[in-house]
Design a protein around this motif. Structure first.
Motif, mmCIF file in Angstrom:
data_model
loop_
_atom_site.group_PDB
_atom_site.id
_atom_site.type_symbol
_atom_site.label_atom_id
_atom_site.label_comp_id
_atom_site.label_asym_id
_atom_site.label_seq_id
_atom_site.Cartn_x
_atom_site.Cartn_y
_atom_site.Cartn_z
ATOM 1 N N GLU A 224 -3.767 -6.494 3.279
ATOM 2 C CA GLU A 224 -2.454 -6.817 2.225
ATOM 3 C C GLU A 224 -2.551 -6.057 0.870
ATOM 4 O O GLU A 224 -3.593 -6.172 0.309
ATOM 5 N N ASN A 226 -0.659 -5.702 -1.692
ATOM 6 C CA ASN A 226 -0.021 -6.085 -2.996
ATOM 7 C C ASN A 226 -0.870 -6.322 -4.223
ATOM 8 O O ASN A 226 -2.023 -6.540 -4.214
ATOM 9 N N ARG A 247 1.368 6.753 5.704
ATOM 10 C CA ARG A 247 1.319 5.170 5.886
ATOM 11 C C ARG A 247 0.692 4.399 4.724
ATOM 12 O O ARG A 247 1.459 3.176 4.325
ATOM 13 N N LYS A 250 3.557 4.486 2.313
ATOM 14 C CA LYS A 250 4.506 3.447 2.827
ATOM 15 C C LYS A 250 4.417 2.050 2.662
ATOM 16 O O LYS A 250 5.198 1.294 2.177
ATOM 17 N N PHE A 251 3.159 1.579 3.222
ATOM 18 C CA PHE A 251 2.970 0.249 3.036
ATOM 19 C C PHE A 251 2.639 -0.240 1.871
ATOM 20 O O PHE A 251 2.858 -1.505 1.393
ATOM 21 N N LYS A 253 4.028 0.965 -0.984
ATOM 22 C CA LYS A 253 5.363 0.804 -1.656
ATOM 23 C C LYS A 253 6.152 -0.524 -1.404
ATOM 24 O O LYS A 253 6.566 -1.340 -2.093
ATOM 25 N N LYS A 254 6.076 -0.669 0.042
ATOM 26 C CA LYS A 254 6.523 -2.019 0.807
ATOM 27 C C LYS A 254 6.016 -3.094 0.070
ATOM 28 O O LYS A 254 6.700 -4.109 -0.224
ATOM 29 N N ALA A 255 4.707 -3.046 -0.359
ATOM 30 C CA ALA A 255 4.097 -4.351 -1.163
ATOM 31 C C ALA A 255 4.402 -4.221 -2.394
ATOM 32 O O ALA A 255 3.660 -5.105 -3.243
#
Length: 298
Positions: A224, A226, A247, A250-251, A253-255
């Motif tokens: 995680e 975030n 990745r 990407k991950f 930014k998504k967090a």
């Protein structure tokens, strides 16, 4: 487009380092070879050797005077090779361009000290900076390859322990997935001038011990993300680790993490270490220095 020097360098590395490392399993020789590669970087004076949180390492100061910024640098080498010697040139350039003090951590290496030794050493060093009164808003954690993965793992460990996080993290060609699930592990197998899945698998085997390859503590891509501070990620377009970097960006930014991804066309794995040979190394390190100064509170 990559410079002519970069293209020639990639050809030479593909015929020498990649071939030799894939065939060799001699730890003493590989560690010596890694340190000898320091000739590809600018040649600075040896830094001040000391310990941080009981872990040895080497300090580098900016030639024109360091500000309050401190960079904790985690060298690459697959958790098996690498040292302050191999990364001395890069550390010295970072110190100058970020106007910072850089500590290259000589963390314990596998297989003599598998996971979690490297992570424990990194946590100890960071805590020591805080104990010494360093403002976390003026601390940067940076690393390349395995050290880039360790950079993310360290920040996640700090978050888990409710320890104040640094101002930013710098990941150069980060290895954040020891399970090799990225497509570029195959699609860039021929293009990569230094690494291949075979050599990386051997390195991972030395480090993992009894831990699963997709465990978030060794493959932080699956954690995680975030709450992490702003990240700068640099990677070469021809690397087998390209998808690790893509990745991660990407991950993150998504967090909700503020991330910056720079994909450098035609560059080899951790080309920033090759500042005596190619102009792109200087350009990339300049970009890192600018990023750090932008994200450090005055």
């Amino acid at each position: 487009m990559a410079s002519i020097r970069s293209q020639l360098l990639a050809k030479v590395l593909r015929m020498t380092i990649k071939r030799k490392f894939t065939a060799s399993r001699n730890l003493v020789q590989e560690r010596d070879n890694m340190d000898k590669l320091a000739v590809m970087s600018v040649k600075p004076e040896r830094g001040r050797v000391t310990t941080l949180g009981g872990v040895p390492g080497e300090w580098h100061e900016a030639q024109l005077g360091s500000k309050e910024t401190t960079i904790l640098y985690l060298h690459g080498g697959g958790y098996v090779v690498g040292s302050p010697t191999s990364h001395r040139g890069l550390a010295a350039m970072l110190a100058n361009l970020a106007q910072a003090r850089v500590f290259v951590l000589d963390y314990r290496l596998a297989p003599e000290a598998p996971f979690p030794a490297a992570l424990d050493d990194a946590v100890s060093a960071y805590k020591a900076l805080l104990d010494d009164g360093k403002d976390p808003k003026k601390i940067v954690i940076a690393g390349d390859s395995a050290g880039g993965g360790l950079t993310i793992s360290l920040m996640l460990a700090l978050k888990e322990q409710s320890i104040p996080l640094p101002a930013t993290g710098i990941c150069l060609s980060p290895w954040v997935d020891l399970s090799f699930s990225g497509d570029s592990m195959q699609t860039n197998a021929k293009a990569d001038a230094i690494l291949c899945k075979e050599s990386l698998t051997w390195l991972a085997d030395q480090y993992l011990g009894d831990v699963a390859a997709d465990d978030r503590r060794v493959s932080p891509l699956f954690a995680e993300l975030n709450g992490l501070p702003p990240l700068l990620i640099q990677v070469g377009s021809d690397e087998v680790l390209l998808d690790d970097a893509v990745r991660l960006n990407k991950f993150a930014k998504k967090a909700g993490v503020d991330t910056t991804l720079e994909v450098w066309h035609g560059q080899v794995h951790v080309w920033q270490l090759m500042s005596r040979l190619i102009p792109e190394a200087h350009q990339a390190i300049h970009s890192i220095g600018t990023f750090i100064k932008t994200h450090i509170d005055d």
